[in-house]
Design an enzyme around this catalytic site. Structure first.
Site, PDB file in Angstrom:
ATOM      1  N   LYS A  89       0.816  -1.229   0.000  1.00 38.13           N
ATOM      2  CA  LYS A  89       0.000   0.000   0.000  1.00 38.13           C
ATOM      3  C   LYS A  89       0.844   1.272   0.000  1.00 38.13           C
ATOM      4  CE  LYS A  89      -4.485  -1.492   1.449  1.00 38.13           C
ATOM      5  NZ  LYS A  89      -4.328  -2.907   1.900  1.00 38.13           N
ATOM      6  N   GLU A 111      -9.649   7.135   3.668  1.00 36.69           N
ATOM      7  CA  GLU A 111     -10.517   6.269   4.464  1.00 36.69           C
ATOM      8  C   GLU A 111      -9.766   4.968   4.683  1.00 36.69           C
ATOM      9  OE1 GLU A 111     -10.636   6.147   1.145  1.00 36.69           O
ATOM     10  OE2 GLU A 111     -10.190   4.010   1.186  1.00 36.69           O
ATOM     11  N   SER A 377       1.420  -9.933  -0.802  1.00 40.87           N
ATOM     12  CA  SER A 377       1.112  -8.501  -0.712  1.00 40.87           C
ATOM     13  C   SER A 377       1.526  -7.885   0.617  1.00 40.87           C
ATOM     14  CB  SER A 377      -0.383  -8.274  -0.948  1.00 40.87           C
ATOM     15  OG  SER A 377      -1.155  -9.082  -0.083  1.00 40.87           O
TER      16      SER A 377
HETATM   17  C1  LIG Z   1      -5.179  -3.937   1.698  1.00 40.18           C
HETATM   18  C2  LIG Z   1      -4.474  -5.201   1.445  1.00 40.18           C
HETATM   19  C3  LIG Z   1      -4.863  -6.074   0.401  1.00 40.18           C
HETATM   20  C4  LIG Z   1      -6.067  -5.845  -0.452  1.00 40.18           C
HETATM   21  O1  LIG Z   1      -6.028  -4.685  -1.224  1.00 40.18           O
HETATM   22  P1  LIG Z   1      -5.795  -4.707  -2.791  1.00 40.18           P
HETATM   23  O2  LIG Z   1      -6.089  -3.312  -3.173  1.00 40.18           O
HETATM   24  O3  LIG Z   1      -6.765  -5.686  -3.377  1.00 40.18           O
HETATM   25  O4  LIG Z   1      -4.402  -5.096  -3.038  1.00 40.18           O
HETATM   26  C5  LIG Z   1      -4.099  -7.208   0.174  1.00 40.18           C
HETATM   27  N1  LIG Z   1      -3.047  -7.507   0.948  1.00 40.18           N
HETATM   28  C6  LIG Z   1      -2.653  -6.715   1.963  1.00 40.18           C
HETATM   29  C7  LIG Z   1      -1.465  -7.108   2.762  1.00 40.18           C
HETATM   30  C8  LIG Z   1      -3.341  -5.529   2.248  1.00 40.18           C
HETATM   31  O5  LIG Z   1      -2.949  -4.748   3.262  1.00 40.18           O
END
Ligand SMILES: *Cc1c(COP(=O)(O)O)cnc(C)c1O
Length: 397
Positions: A89, A111, A377
């Site tokens: 992010k 948000e 992610s």
């Molecule tokens: C917020 C988040 C997601 C989901 O958000 P996307 O916009 O779909 O990538 C996935 N993995 C983690 C670790 C997150 O913090």
């Protein structure tokens, strides 16, 4: 045909900018400005330097040994979990705050649901010296206290939202209301590849550094730039589009996404918008939405707070509709099992969100020489409480 955005802000039938009259000027101003700013040398110089020295990019592309053996392919992990603040992010939050500054905006609003995007935005604002207000549902504030404390320590003001179910979609509504009241000096930093045009494209461009790196990292490691499979989890879709971006129109690479099935996409406890949703307008964009026959949003459910959103980005809706991407619905229990599996085979504790795409592995049919890239992610520190609660059933002890 391209799977990327068209000049009107659509991906096939999805996307667009459905905003109240007072915001037309804001979205139009942004549509006018964003490409030139993001592509400018000045922006790129500052952004790239921060990605390298502050975020810690490039994130490694790691070839697993035991996971590869188990699933019979060469499986690589794209390690977004190693970024500063623990997930992808930050790539987007930093870029949007830099964009806001170049547009002369003086105030940042955002948000957040789980608090991850709030923390990333508060981090970027601390670094770049911008005032930051984060809207968050009262229910989420209670559930996600550590992230609330982090945002406050970073200097952000966290505003509690007490409408509706007091969760993410209510926080979005309040952020939009704030933007309507302060259109000239305020920049709204959206955390995923959703919202009115041009947000999905802004987020995609800022996260596209992920696939840009995968290209040269694969060239170095396997001698060709494209993998056979790219795999990512989808909440709103930002890490997935970042992973796919430079391969969207290269059909040699198969794209696989996992959305959160919750207790099952055919139950009311789900966040699987592509499997269980229908076309509607949510937060300014025509997308697949979890809604009842009257168009009322159905509160989504997933064990993973970051996938708990009642819609999914327009680019992903189109990739699914055109069958360019395969979309799997992965349930809570499968994600938990996958998290423990990665931890015990590779020594990496993934975020619960990321565990959803790892859980797709048992369903895939690879050939032994397939090159597979899975984006991790985020890291699992924030999910330890949930993992501990389920460790007896999943750790194999
Ligand atoms: C917020 C988040 C997601 C989901 O958000 P996307 O916009 O779909 O990538 C996935 N993995 C983690 C670790 C997150 O913090």
């Amino acid at each position: 045909m391209s799977y990327n955005i068209d000049k009107n802000g659509y991906y096939g039938e999805f996307g667009g900018a459905f905003v109240p009259e007072v915001l037309h000027k804001c979205t139009a101003e942004l549509q006018e400005a964003y490409v030139d700013i993001i592509e400018s040398e000045d922006f790129q110089r500052e952004y790239r330097l921060l990605l390298r020295d502050y975020v810690g990019r490039p994130s490694p592309l790691y070839e697993t040994k035991r996971l590869s053996e188990k699933y019979g392919a060469r499986i690589f992990l794209k390690r977004e979990d190693l970024n500063h603040t623990g997930a992808h992010k930050i790539n987007n939050a930093l870029g949007q705050v830099l964009l806001a500054q170049r547009m002369g905006k003086k105030r940042i609003i955002a948000e957040t649901g789980a608090g991850q995007h709030g923390v990333a935005t508060a981090t970027a604002c601390a670094l770049l010296d911008m005032p930051c207000i984060v809207y968050m549902g009262a229910t989420d504030i209670k559930r996600q206290m550590p992230n609330v404390e982090r945002m406050k320590m970073l200097g952000a003001e966290v505003r509690s939202v007490t409408c509706g179910n007091m969760t993410l979609k209510d926080a979005v509504n309040d952020a939009i209301r704030d933007w309507c009241c302060n259109p000239s000096d305020t920049f709204y930093v959206i955390g995923s590849a959703v919202g009115p045009h041009p947000y999905p494209d802004i987020v995609a461009r800022l996260q596209s550094v992920i696939s840009e790196e995968i290209k040269w990292q694969l060239r170095e490691k396997v001698g060709r730039e494209y993998p056979d499979y790219l795999m990512a989890c989808v909440g709103g879709g930002s890490n997935a589009i970042g992973t796919f971006y430079h391969y969207l129109d290269d059909e040699r690479t198969r794209l696989v996404m996992a959305e959160a099935g919750g207790l099952g996409y055919n139950t009311p406890q789900t966040a699987a918008s592509i499997h269980s949703g229908s076309v509607g307008i949510l937060h300014g964009s025509r997308i697949m939405v979890l809604q009842d026959e009257d168009g009322q949003i159905i509160e989504p459910y997933s064990i993973s707070a970051g996938l708990d959103y009642p819609g999914v980005g327009p680019v992903h809706c189109n990739l699914a509709k055109q069958k360019r991407a395969e979309v799997l619905s992965v349930n809570d229990d499968e994600a938990l099992r996958a998290a423990f599996e990665l931890t015990r085979t590779e020594g990496i504790i993934p975020a619960l969100e990321s565990a959803h795409i790892l859980a797709a592995l048992p369903r895939m049919q690879f050939r032994p020489d397939d090159i597979v890239v899975i984006t991790v992610s985020g890291r699992g520190d924030k999910d330890m409480e949930t993992y501990l609660k389920h460790s007896a059933t999943n750790s194999g002890d």
